[in-house]
Design a protein around this motif. Structure first.
Motif, PDB file in Angstrom:
ATOM      1  N   GLU A 272       2.406  -0.207  -5.053  1.00 10.50           N
ATOM      2  CA  GLU A 272       2.169   1.040  -5.783  1.00 10.50           C
ATOM      3  C   GLU A 272       1.273   2.023  -5.043  1.00 10.50           C
ATOM      4  N   LYS A 273       0.597   1.534  -3.998  1.00 14.43           N
ATOM      5  CA  LYS A 273      -0.266   2.405  -3.179  1.00 14.43           C
ATOM      6  C   LYS A 273      -1.199   3.253  -4.050  1.00 14.43           C
ATOM      7  N   LEU A 274      -1.907   2.591  -4.941  1.00  8.93           N
ATOM      8  CA  LEU A 274      -2.782   3.286  -5.882  1.00  8.93           C
ATOM      9  C   LEU A 274      -3.895   4.047  -5.178  1.00  8.93           C
ATOM     10  N   TYR A 275      -4.217   3.648  -3.959  1.00  3.85           N
ATOM     11  CA  TYR A 275      -5.286   4.317  -3.219  1.00  3.85           C
ATOM     12  C   TYR A 275      -4.947   5.766  -2.899  1.00  3.85           C
ATOM     13  N   LYS A 276      -3.676   6.135  -3.045  1.00  3.96           N
ATOM     14  CA  LYS A 276      -3.293   7.529  -2.788  1.00  3.96           C
ATOM     15  C   LYS A 276      -3.804   8.478  -3.871  1.00  3.96           C
ATOM     16  N   ASN A 277      -4.259   7.914  -4.990  1.00  7.32           N
ATOM     17  CA  ASN A 277      -4.912   8.715  -6.023  1.00  7.32           C
ATOM     18  C   ASN A 277      -6.332   9.013  -5.552  1.00  7.32           C
ATOM     19  N   PRO A 278      -6.660  10.264  -5.234  1.00  6.77           N
ATOM     20  CA  PRO A 278      -7.994  10.567  -4.679  1.00  6.77           C
ATOM     21  C   PRO A 278      -9.129  10.319  -5.662  1.00  6.77           C
ATOM     22  N   TYR A 311     -13.503  -0.548   0.278  1.00  8.63           N
ATOM     23  CA  TYR A 311     -12.190  -1.212   0.239  1.00  8.63           C
ATOM     24  C   TYR A 311     -11.065  -0.198   0.091  1.00  8.63           C
ATOM     25  N   ILE A 312     -11.189   0.700  -0.872  1.00  5.93           N
ATOM     26  CA  ILE A 312     -10.128   1.689  -1.114  1.00  5.93           C
ATOM     27  C   ILE A 312      -9.980   2.632   0.075  1.00  5.93           C
ATOM     28  N   ASN A 313     -11.078   3.055   0.633  1.00  8.46           N
ATOM     29  CA  ASN A 313     -10.985   3.990   1.754  1.00  8.46           C
ATOM     30  C   ASN A 313     -10.453   3.329   3.015  1.00  8.46           C
ATOM     31  N   LEU A 314     -10.654   2.028   3.146  1.00  9.23           N
ATOM     32  CA  LEU A 314     -10.027   1.314   4.264  1.00  9.23           C
ATOM     33  C   LEU A 314      -8.507   1.292   4.079  1.00  9.23           C
ATOM     34  N   GLN A 315      -8.050   1.133   2.838  1.00  9.87           N
ATOM     35  CA  GLN A 315      -6.614   1.188   2.556  1.00  9.87           C
ATOM     36  C   GLN A 315      -6.052   2.554   2.946  1.00  9.87           C
ATOM     37  N   ARG A 316      -6.804   3.591   2.663  1.00 11.76           N
ATOM     38  CA  ARG A 316      -6.371   4.949   3.005  1.00 11.76           C
ATOM     39  C   ARG A 316      -6.304   5.139   4.519  1.00 11.76           C
ATOM     40  N   VAL A 317      -7.282   4.592   5.219  1.00 13.56           N
ATOM     41  CA  VAL A 317      -7.291   4.691   6.683  1.00 13.56           C
ATOM     42  C   VAL A 317      -6.078   3.974   7.269  1.00 13.56           C
ATOM     43  N   GLU A 318      -5.792   2.773   6.774  1.00 10.23           N
ATOM     44  CA  GLU A 318      -4.648   2.013   7.277  1.00 10.23           C
ATOM     45  C   GLU A 318      -3.338   2.741   6.997  1.00 10.23           C
ATOM     46  N   GLU A 319      -3.241   3.371   5.834  1.00  7.65           N
ATOM     47  CA  GLU A 319      -2.033   4.142   5.502  1.00  7.65           C
ATOM     48  C   GLU A 319      -1.893   5.330   6.437  1.00  7.65           C
ATOM     49  N   PHE A 320      -2.993   5.989   6.720  1.00  4.66           N
ATOM     50  CA  PHE A 320      -2.971   7.122   7.651  1.00  4.66           C
ATOM     51  C   PHE A 320      -2.483   6.679   9.025  1.00  4.66           C
ATOM     52  N   LYS A 321      -2.972   5.545   9.505  1.00  3.48           N
ATOM     53  CA  LYS A 321      -2.577   5.036  10.822  1.00  3.48           C
ATOM     54  C   LYS A 321      -1.080   4.757  10.891  1.00  3.48           C
ATOM     55  N   LYS A 322      -0.476   4.407   9.764  1.00 10.89           N
ATOM     56  CA  LYS A 322       0.970   4.183   9.727  1.00 10.89           C
ATOM     57  C   LYS A 322       1.733   5.512   9.693  1.00 10.89           C
ATOM     58  N   LEU A 323       1.280   6.407   8.805  1.00  9.49           N
ATOM     59  CA  LEU A 323       2.012   7.662   8.612  1.00  9.49           C
ATOM     60  C   LEU A 323       1.950   8.579   9.825  1.00  9.49           C
TER      61      LEU A 323
END
Length: 372
Positions: A272-278, A311-323
């Motif tokens: 669900e990638k909930l971390y995309k909710n700022p 934790y949440i911001n690390l998820q965001r960083v990892e998503e950024f590295k993929k995108l």
């Protein structure tokens, strides 16, 4: 003119706060604080203009007034950070001020001419009392500044445990306010009254501007109450399950329970990638997982070795590295992709990315393409 302007602005701010709808506890404390400080500034203005003859009964009342500054700063900080739990004992913070007034009562009962003579002779006959009062004022100011900083530090830990963002709620301006208060006490030690009160005028403007703008950060409900109210609105969850989970609030999880919840957390983050909710909070995520917020916090701390914010911001960083590596995203700026990943500001993005990788986003991309 500066002091008169400060008095007018201060009481204007009091009027704005008094007329504010849905006043918070912090608003009420700030209004009373500004009123007392404005009154103190008015007393100094009478000294400055040598006009106490117009208000003879007020002469001397400025002496104990600094003793209210520290308590007001502390109570305001406590209210803003939702840490003012023992409200019925708040008046005890003003006990030194009350005692000082009582001790000075013999002086207050003197005639105006007698009081004026004491002032003209630099407090002759009251030297020891003035020294004790001066020492108490300094101790009070410094002690309450340190206690306020402690409250602010605890608040920042709380928001890291409950929020995935902190730019608008870290109360950095309050830190400057507390430091400004500390500077005033240093000015008191080394400079004369005219410098002290000039600094106070600008300090009051700072308090008023940010204090009136400030909105509530935490509600008055506890985490447990919010959890029950939010989750019980979901028809698919039975109240027995809710109460069972609340039991974990002050208890330790077994390794099996911790592993199970962590697996669910990892799965929901991937799907669900909930971390995309700022604006994602611990309470919202725990509701999704149907666990108590304190339990989820314990799982993240134990399994990930991080607080909720990291934790949440690390998820965001990892998503950024993929995108950022996808060909279709090459036309977008780094910041626009960061926003897509859940970051809500350039500052938060750069800070969290460097914390996670040790490099800035542009440095990371350069490093990546050089090593692939």
């Amino acid at each position: 003119m500066l002091y008169l302007a400060g008095i007018i602005i201060t009481f204007f701010l009091v009027a704005i706060l008094a007329s504010k709808k849905n006043k918070s506890e912090a608003d009420k404390i700030l209004a009373l604080w500004l009123f007392c400080t404005g009154f103190h500034l008015f007393l100094y203005y009478l000294h400055y203009k040598k006009d106490f003859a117009s208000f003879p009964f007020l002469l001397g009342f400025e002496l104990p007034m600094p003793l209210v500054q520290g308590p007001f700063l502390y109570l305001y900080t406590s209210a803003l950070t939702n840490q003012n739990k023992s409200k019925k004992y708040n008046w005890l913070h003003f006990l030194p001020f009350i005692i000082a007034v009582l001790v000075l009562m013999p002086f207050f009962t003197l005639s105006f001419q007698e009081k004026l003579k004491v002032f003209e002779n630099d407090g002759k006959g009251y030297e020891n009392l003035i020294l004790i009062l001066y020492s108490a004022i300094l101790i009070s100011g410094i002690a309450y500044a340190l206690l306020s900083l402690q409250k602010l530090s605890k608040h920042r830990k709380n928001i890291s445990d409950q929020f995935s963002f902190n730019e608008k709620i870290n109360l950095r301006w309050l830190q400057y306010l507390i430091l400004g208060s500390s500077i005033i006490w240093l000015v008191v030690i080394f400079y004369e009254d005219q410098y002290i009160f000039s600094f106070v005028v600008f300090y009051l403007m700072f308090i008023g501007y940010f204090g009136i703008k400030q909105v509530g950060i935490f509600t008055n409900q506890t985490v447990s109450e919010n959890f029950i109210l939010n989750v019980s609105s979901n028809e698919n969850v039975e109240i027995e399950n809710i109460l069972e989970k609340v039991k974990y609030e002050k208890s330790s999880l077994s390794s099996e329970e911790l592993l199970s919840i962590h697996q669910k957390l990892t799965q929901i983050m991937e799907t669900e990638k909930l971390y995309k909710n700022p604006d994602l909070t611990l309470a919202e995520l725990s509701q999704k997982l149907n666990v108590h917020p304190n339990v989820l916090s314990q799982v993240i701390n134990s399994a990930e070795g991080k607080n909720f914010y990291d934790y949440i911001n690390l998820q965001r960083v990892e998503e950024f590295k993929k995108l950022i590596l996808l060909p279709e995203n090459q036309k977008y700026t780094l910041l626009s992709i960061a926003f897509e990943c859940g970051f809500n500001s350039k500052t938060a993005f750069n800070r969290n990315f460097k914390k996670a990788t040790g490099l800035s986003p542009s440095e990371y991309l350069k490093w990546f393409f050089l090593n692939t």
